[in-house]
Design a protein around this motif. Structure first.
Motif, PDB file in Angstrom:
ATOM      1  N   GLU A 196       0.835  -1.186   0.000  1.00 45.97           N
ATOM      2  CA  GLU A 196       0.000   0.000   0.000  1.00 45.97           C
ATOM      3  C   GLU A 196       0.876   1.244   0.000  1.00 45.97           C
ATOM      4  N   GLU A 197       0.435   2.292  -0.707  1.00 52.51           N
ATOM      5  CA  GLU A 197       1.118   3.571  -0.633  1.00 52.51           C
ATOM      6  C   GLU A 197       0.752   4.248   0.675  1.00 52.51           C
ATOM      7  N   SER A 198       1.712   4.859   1.321  1.00 54.19           N
ATOM      8  CA  SER A 198       1.468   5.525   2.592  1.00 54.19           C
ATOM      9  C   SER A 198       0.668   6.790   2.375  1.00 54.19           C
ATOM     10  N   GLU A 199      -0.290   7.029   3.279  1.00 55.97           N
ATOM     11  CA  GLU A 199      -1.086   8.247   3.217  1.00 55.97           C
ATOM     12  C   GLU A 199      -0.609   9.275   4.238  1.00 55.97           C
ATOM     13  N   ASP A 200       0.382   8.943   5.021  1.00 54.10           N
ATOM     14  CA  ASP A 200       0.894   9.825   6.055  1.00 54.10           C
ATOM     15  C   ASP A 200       2.014  10.675   5.484  1.00 54.10           C
ATOM     16  N   ASP A 201       1.845  11.989   5.534  1.00 56.73           N
ATOM     17  CA  ASP A 201       2.864  12.870   4.973  1.00 56.73           C
ATOM     18  C   ASP A 201       4.179  12.774   5.714  1.00 56.73           C
ATOM     19  N   ASN A 202       4.122  12.348   6.996  1.00 60.84           N
ATOM     20  CA  ASN A 202       5.344  12.270   7.780  1.00 60.84           C
ATOM     21  C   ASN A 202       6.019  10.908   7.682  1.00 60.84           C
ATOM     22  N   ALA A 203       5.335   9.957   7.094  1.00 55.82           N
ATOM     23  CA  ALA A 203       5.906   8.613   6.997  1.00 55.82           C
ATOM     24  C   ALA A 203       6.918   8.569   5.869  1.00 55.82           C
ATOM     25  N   PRO A 204       7.969   7.743   6.014  1.00 54.79           N
ATOM     26  CA  PRO A 204       8.963   7.652   4.947  1.00 54.79           C
ATOM     27  C   PRO A 204       8.361   7.035   3.697  1.00 54.79           C
ATOM     28  N   GLY A 300      12.987  -6.311   1.789  1.00 58.78           N
ATOM     29  CA  GLY A 300      12.270  -5.211   2.416  1.00 58.78           C
ATOM     30  C   GLY A 300      12.012  -4.095   1.421  1.00 58.78           C
ATOM     31  N   PHE A 301      11.422  -3.007   1.933  1.00 56.75           N
ATOM     32  CA  PHE A 301      11.111  -1.862   1.088  1.00 56.75           C
ATOM     33  C   PHE A 301      12.321  -0.966   0.899  1.00 56.75           C
ATOM     34  N   LYS A 302      12.384  -0.298  -0.247  1.00 53.19           N
ATOM     35  CA  LYS A 302      13.417   0.694  -0.520  1.00 53.19           C
ATOM     36  C   LYS A 302      12.832   2.073  -0.229  1.00 53.19           C
ATOM     37  N   SER A 303      13.439   2.801   0.688  1.00 49.97           N
ATOM     38  CA  SER A 303      12.947   4.124   1.076  1.00 49.97           C
ATOM     39  C   SER A 303      13.518   5.189   0.156  1.00 49.97           C
ATOM     40  N   ARG A 304      12.762   6.314   0.000  1.00 47.86           N
ATOM     41  CA  ARG A 304      13.215   7.414  -0.844  1.00 47.86           C
ATOM     42  C   ARG A 304      13.103   8.721  -0.089  1.00 47.86           C
ATOM     43  N   ASP A 305      14.001   9.618  -0.365  1.00 49.95           N
ATOM     44  CA  ASP A 305      13.945  10.972   0.157  1.00 49.95           C
ATOM     45  C   ASP A 305      12.889  11.743  -0.615  1.00 49.95           C
ATOM     46  N   ARG A 306      12.023  12.460   0.099  1.00 52.30           N
ATOM     47  CA  ARG A 306      10.984  13.229  -0.578  1.00 52.30           C
ATOM     48  C   ARG A 306      11.552  14.324  -1.477  1.00 52.30           C
ATOM     49  N   GLN A 307      12.808  14.737  -1.221  1.00 49.12           N
ATOM     50  CA  GLN A 307      13.396  15.803  -2.016  1.00 49.12           C
ATOM     51  C   GLN A 307      13.779  15.328  -3.409  1.00 49.12           C
ATOM     52  N   SER A 617       2.718  -0.189   5.836  1.00 48.21           N
ATOM     53  CA  SER A 617       2.075  -1.424   5.393  1.00 48.21           C
ATOM     54  C   SER A 617       2.023  -2.434   6.524  1.00 48.21           C
ATOM     55  N   TRP A 618       1.015  -3.295   6.486  1.00 53.40           N
ATOM     56  CA  TRP A 618       0.983  -4.411   7.434  1.00 53.40           C
ATOM     57  C   TRP A 618       2.098  -5.399   7.127  1.00 53.40           C
ATOM     58  N   GLY A 619       2.489  -5.523   5.860  1.00 51.41           N
ATOM     59  CA  GLY A 619       3.669  -6.318   5.526  1.00 51.41           C
ATOM     60  C   GLY A 619       3.401  -7.730   5.066  1.00 51.41           C
ATOM     61  N   PHE A 620       2.238  -7.999   4.456  1.00 46.89           N
ATOM     62  CA  PHE A 620       2.023  -9.335   3.900  1.00 46.89           C
ATOM     63  C   PHE A 620       1.205  -9.219   2.622  1.00 46.89           C
ATOM     64  N   SER A 621       1.390 -10.193   1.745  1.00 44.93           N
ATOM     65  CA  SER A 621       0.582 -10.257   0.527  1.00 44.93           C
ATOM     66  C   SER A 621      -0.262 -11.521   0.560  1.00 44.93           C
ATOM     67  N   ILE A 622      -1.370 -11.462  -0.163  1.00 48.59           N
ATOM     68  CA  ILE A 622      -2.366 -12.536  -0.089  1.00 48.59           C
ATOM     69  C   ILE A 622      -2.760 -12.954  -1.493  1.00 48.59           C
ATOM     70  N   LEU A 678      -8.800  -3.988   5.217  1.00 49.13           N
ATOM     71  CA  LEU A 678      -7.464  -3.958   5.805  1.00 49.13           C
ATOM     72  C   LEU A 678      -6.931  -2.534   5.904  1.00 49.13           C
ATOM     73  N   LYS A 679      -7.214  -1.693   4.900  1.00 51.79           N
ATOM     74  CA  LYS A 679      -6.725  -0.322   4.931  1.00 51.79           C
ATOM     75  C   LYS A 679      -7.387   0.506   6.026  1.00 51.79           C
ATOM     76  N   LEU A 680      -8.621   0.161   6.370  1.00 55.86           N
ATOM     77  CA  LEU A 680      -9.326   0.908   7.406  1.00 55.86           C
ATOM     78  C   LEU A 680      -8.735   0.672   8.797  1.00 55.86           C
ATOM     79  N   GLN A 681      -8.016  -0.432   8.951  1.00 55.87           N
ATOM     80  CA  GLN A 681      -7.434  -0.742  10.263  1.00 55.87           C
ATOM     81  C   GLN A 681      -6.115   0.010  10.384  1.00 55.87           C
ATOM     82  N   LYS A 682      -6.152   1.193  10.985  1.00 55.53           N
ATOM     83  CA  LYS A 682      -4.980   2.062  10.993  1.00 55.53           C
ATOM     84  C   LYS A 682      -3.898   1.585  11.952  1.00 55.53           C
TER      85      LYS A 682
END
Length: 697
Positions: A196-204, A300-307, A617-622, A678-682
């Motif tokens: 899932e794409e993060s909806e939190d502006d402060n999240a990496p 794991g996930f690859k993080s990116r700088d917002r800049q 992300s919760w971290g699993f695929s189905i 699943l997305k509703l469970q914050k």
């Protein structure tokens, strides 16, 4: 004395060899996995010659009548005949035993030449040929490098060569994916909460999942030795791919240390498993020779700088997960049952002990801190605590390690020792300072709750292609006559399995009837329900009812629509029972696919609560859900991503079936129903799952 001639010409040039066809154990090209060929340099004593192939013995087996043959030669002969080839006395393979260590040592010391004598003129003992080939022979090394360069320059190219019929869902594993690249739509039935794409502006920001293909070679010391892997998946199951569910500790795979739960096995000895049913994949992994596994591992996930969307930051290695900043920026986040912490201890001398006692737990894999010795370096530092789980030391992944391997890493370290640990939530929330009370009761973890809570009340159909059939056997017998079966399972075992039959002995009355088979699940005997009993309770009930003169036994047998695969699995079971000289019926377990056909009342559910502190992300695929082409399929866990809440929690396994989310059944759901739920469970979600043990290889 006898002079043995090789079956291939000496000095065969590398031009006629290919890596796919050359044997990884003897270096020759030959038919079959056990027909190894060697170029012996000296005369070999007649006592060390097999009377079937007339070559020096390979994996020698002694018969009760005093003769010795190669294991492969004897097993092949006894498939057609039932007597000893020399004296023609009645003989079955299970009566034979491996030869003594003295005989095997004499065979290992026979002098042989490297088969690539045109470029490599080395001579060595037979037991040293395989290490020579893999580490010193220039021809063998060149063949391997050419094959790897041609076939696996990168994971993307390896993916691109897969056929159209390969199982879906792995396109998401691309190791490089630009932020601006449009993500491919998921295939029907593939739900991917892990991405899932993060909806939190402060999240990496997280881009694609980082994955790589590696090659792991494992060599069994004995032909019957287990690798120590539990396997799920196959083309005949919703998972599609062959996936490692568990690495059993104190085994060959655990000692090697490179394989981990969630790894996808792509090839075995350069043979693709992309479109292979489960039973056939298990047979390939049980080969008694050297196994060369091509494995896809997620990092794991690859993080990116917002800049910058063009320069992704390096993905942290799974062995040293970085703690995420908390919403307040002053403490590590608590993504799950515990927080991930980094602790560095500085030794004054390289040999200074840290004062840490490490243990392993029966209910959970990995290494845990049992105690901090008073006055020791760790106790003085005060940051480590009792019951912390050690995830990594100096970058070495210990999520599935042992105290012994952790101690070796510590002893080999210089003055700096870097720990990555996960602290249980109850110890983190207590507030007691590790410096003030490192041995206090507040630092001890509360008893684990009972996750296997109840018999399943969620009614659903088994996966497509799997079914079950009840059978009843009624027979009259002498009260003292045994049924002739052995059993295993019981609701008190680790996986809460129903009681099942591990063998039907030839001496019992059930063997003569022929209806009851190995792997059948017991339902009742003379009306006494056996489905919810512990092992000891089932044994007691069977003994009591067997003492009667008339017995009615109800069992349930599972089936697959793939008749060829069903027959192959049954044949494998029979071969395991007849051909393995060390077979122990009590240790036999059915294939993972055998459990999939059981009806819902035979399932036991457990609730797993996952927690997180942001919109990660919760971290699993189905895989699974309703599809027009396949109808309703159960939801299965296919992937658990390193560095996510599901991974750190450690209870979800690949191959687990999700039957409910927050108490709501998943029956009848499709992608568009489950993804929003699943997305509703914050911050918290409760998954009700059924877990069957993977097939052991």
């Amino acid at each position: 004395m006898a002079t043995t001639d090789t079956k291939v010409a000496c000095g065969v040039g590398a031009a006629g060899l290919s890596w796919a066809r050359v044997c990884k154990e003897c270096g020759q090209q030959h038919e079959g996995s056990d027909c190894h060929l060697y170029e012996y340099q000296d005369e070999v004593d007649d006592e060390l010659i097999c009377h079937i192939c007339l070559q020096p013995l390979l994996r020698p087996m002694d018969t009760p009548c005093g003769h010795t043959y190669c294991f492969h030669c004897l097993s092949s002969f006894l498939k057609e005949q039932d007597f000893c080839p020399v004296d023609r006395l009645r003989l079955q393979l299970h009566q034979c035993r491996p030869s003594s260590l003295l005989v095997r040592n004499l065979l290992d010391k026979l002098s042989v030449a490297c088969p690539h004598s045109a470029e490599c003129q080395q001579q060595m003992q037979r037991c040293e040929l395989q290490p020579h080939l893999h580490h010193r022979c220039p021809v063998f090394r060149r063949l391997r490098e050419e094959a790897e360069k041609r076939k696996r320059p990168s994971w993307n190219e390896l993916k691109g060569r897969k056929g159209d019929g390969e199982a879906s869902g792995d396109a998401k594993h691309s190791a490089t994916q630009s932020r601006n690249t449009t993500r491919d739509p998921p295939e029907p039935g593939l739900i991917n909460p892990a991405y899932e794409e993060s909806e939190d502006d402060n999240a990496p920001l997280r881009s694609s999942l980082v994955a790589e293909a590696i090659v792991v070679e494992l060599l069994r010391g004995e032909p019957e030795e287990d690798l120590g892997l539990r396997i799920v998946g196959g083309k005949d199951t919703p998972l599609g791919n062959i996936v490692i569910q568990e690495v059993v500790r104190d085994t060959l795979a655990a000692a090697d240390g490179r394989l981990a739960p969630g790894d996808h096995i792509l090839e075995v000895n350069d043979v693709s498993l992309a479109s292979v049913p489960h039973a056939r994949a298990i047979a390939a992994l049980r080969q008694p020779s050297l196994l060369r596994l091509t494995v896809m591992q997620e990092k794991g996930f690859k993080s990116r700088d917002r800049q910058s969307d063009h320069h992704a930051s390096p993905c942290p290695a799974p062995a040293a997960p970085q703690p995420s900043p908390s919403p307040h920026g002053n403490a590590p986040s608590n993504p799950n049952p515990g927080a991930v912490l980094q602790v560095t201890l500085m030794k004054s001398l390289r040999t200074e002990p840290l004062g840490i006692k490490l243990i392993r737990k029966s209910e959970e894999s990995g290494v845990f801190i049992l105690d901090l010795l008073s006055g020791g370096l760790a106790a003085k530092d005060g940051k480590l605590r009792n019951n912390d789980k050690v995830l990594a030391i100096n970058g070495h992944d210990l999520r599935h390690g042992t105290p012994e391997s952790a101690a070796q890493i510590i002893q080999a370290s210089e003055v700096r020792v870097n720990f990555v640990v996960m602290r249980p939530a109850d110890a983190q929330e207590d507030g007691a300072s590790g410096r003030e009370a490192p041995h206090g009761r507040a630092n001890r973890r509360a008893p684990e709750p009972q996750y296997f809570k109840r018999r399943s009340t969620y009614m659903k159909d088994p996966p497509g292609g799997f079914s079950s059939q009840e059978k009843t056997v009624s027979l009259k017998k002498e009260p003292r006559l045994s049924l002739g079966i052995t059993i295993a399972g019981g609701r008190d075992c680790r996986s809460r399995l129903p009681v099942y039959i591990t063998s039907v002995q030839p001496v019992g009355c059930l063997h003569r009837d022929g209806t009851i088979k190995r792997g059948d699940v017991l339902l009742s005997i003379n009306g006494v329900d056996l489905t919810q009993l512990t092992y000891n309770e089932a044994v007691s009930a069977l003994k009591t009812q067997t003492a009667q003169s008339q017995v009615a036994l109800r069992v349930i047998q599972t089936h697959s629509e793939d008749l060829e695969e069903d027959a192959e699995a049954a044949s494998q079971d029979q071969q395991d029972a007849a051909d393995d000289p060390r077979d122990d019926a009590l240790n036999w377990t059915p294939l993972w696919t055998r459990w999939l056909g059981l009806p819902s009342p035979m399932h036991w559910c457990r609730d797993i609560v996952l927690q997180k502190t942001n919109n990660e992300s919760w971290g699993f695929s189905i895989v699974g859900g309703y599809e027009e082409s396949h109808g309703q399929q159960p939801f299965f866990i296919k992937t658990i991503v390193p560095g996510t809440p599901a991974h750190f929690d450690g209870r979800l396994k690949c191959g687990d079936e999700i039957v409910a989310v927050n108490g709501a059944t998943t029956v009848g759901m499709n992608n568009s129903s489950l993804i929003p739920m699943l997305k509703l469970q914050k911050n918290k979600v409760t998954l009700t799952v059924v877990s069957w043990p993977g097939s052991l290889v």
